[in-house]
Design an enzyme around this catalytic site. Structure first.
Site, PDB file in Angstrom:
ATOM      1  N   ILE A 103      15.696 -12.937 -21.321  1.00  0.00           N
ATOM      2  CA  ILE A 103      14.794 -11.943 -20.750  1.00  0.00           C
ATOM      3  C   ILE A 103      15.325 -10.533 -21.008  1.00  0.00           C
ATOM      4  O   ILE A 103      16.529 -10.331 -21.133  1.00  0.00           O
ATOM      5  CB  ILE A 103      14.606 -12.211 -19.229  1.00  0.00           C
ATOM      6  CG1 ILE A 103      13.588 -11.254 -18.604  1.00  0.00           C
ATOM      7  CG2 ILE A 103      15.936 -12.212 -18.489  1.00  0.00           C
ATOM      8  CD1 ILE A 103      13.187 -11.618 -17.172  1.00  0.00           C
ATOM      9  N   CYS A 104      14.421  -9.587 -21.097  1.00  0.00           N
ATOM     10  CA  CYS A 104      14.722  -8.160 -21.213  1.00  0.00           C
ATOM     11  C   CYS A 104      15.338  -7.846 -22.575  1.00  0.00           C
ATOM     12  O   CYS A 104      14.731  -8.079 -23.600  1.00  0.00           O
ATOM     13  CB  CYS A 104      15.605  -7.714 -20.055  1.00  0.00           C
ATOM     14  SG  CYS A 104      15.735  -5.923 -19.854  1.00  0.00           S
TER      15      CYS A 104
END
Length: 187
Positions: A103-104
């Site tokens: 994620i991110c």
């Protein structure tokens, strides 16, 4: 019971790492947090100190896992990317068709490793050029085969539910969503 390893490094985005741990455990998934820092204490990007369940070098085998998860944040993502034993583990999981998720900023680790070639993926806005040879998306969460990617802290809850859905099925994910009063459509 499914088993997931979540890797922590100094500078990780606390919400992205800990929400995954919390929600997956609520979903009945065995989660082990693993520090790559050579010590159990890991300090997140907001100076929140977390004690990992174990050190990477203490784990004799990760073969029992069903999924590896990388939270984003800086410089945490850079530390994850630079940690050769973790890169080798990710490549092994991916090569076996086992699930990997990030994620991110962390999907860029997969991109730089060449794992996203020809796959649809997403990441933190402005980092798309590091998803080498991927079809970039602005969706909150993208699942393409055995690889799951998500955009950032604001998508961490949906990301976590998608991981539960993959490991334990949509009903379990829906039950967890309801238990935390997440009323939006996430599926």
């Amino acid at each position: 019971m499914s088993k997931t390893y979540v890797f922590l490094a100094d500078g990780f985005e606390e919400i992205e790492g800990l929400m995954v741990v919390d929600l997956l455990r609520r979903g009945g998934i065995h989660v082990t947090t693993v520090s790559i820092m050579g010590r159990p204490q890991v300090t997140g990007r907001s100076d929140i100190e977390v004690k990992a369940d174990c050190l990477f070098e203490e784990v004799t085998s990760f073969a029992d896992g069903d999924m590896l998860v990388l939270p984003g944040g800086m410089p945490g993502t850079r530390y994850l990317e630079e940690y050769d034993p973790l890169r080798k583990l990710i490549a092994s999981y991916c090569g076996q068709g086992k699930k990997i998720a990030a994620i991110c900023a962390a999907p860029t680790v997969f991109g730089k490793m060449g794992l996203l070639k020809g796959k649809k993926a997403t990441c933190y806005p402005g980092m798309e050029q590091l998803l080498l040879d991927a079809e970039c998306s602005e969706e909150e969460v993208v699942v393409d085969g055995n690889i799951t990617t998500s955009r950032g802290l604001g998508t961490a809850l949906v990301f976590s539910l998608k991981l539960i859905e993959q490991l334990e099925g949509p009903q379990r994910a829906q039950k967890v969503a309801e238990s935390v009063v997440f009323l939006h459509n996430w599926a």
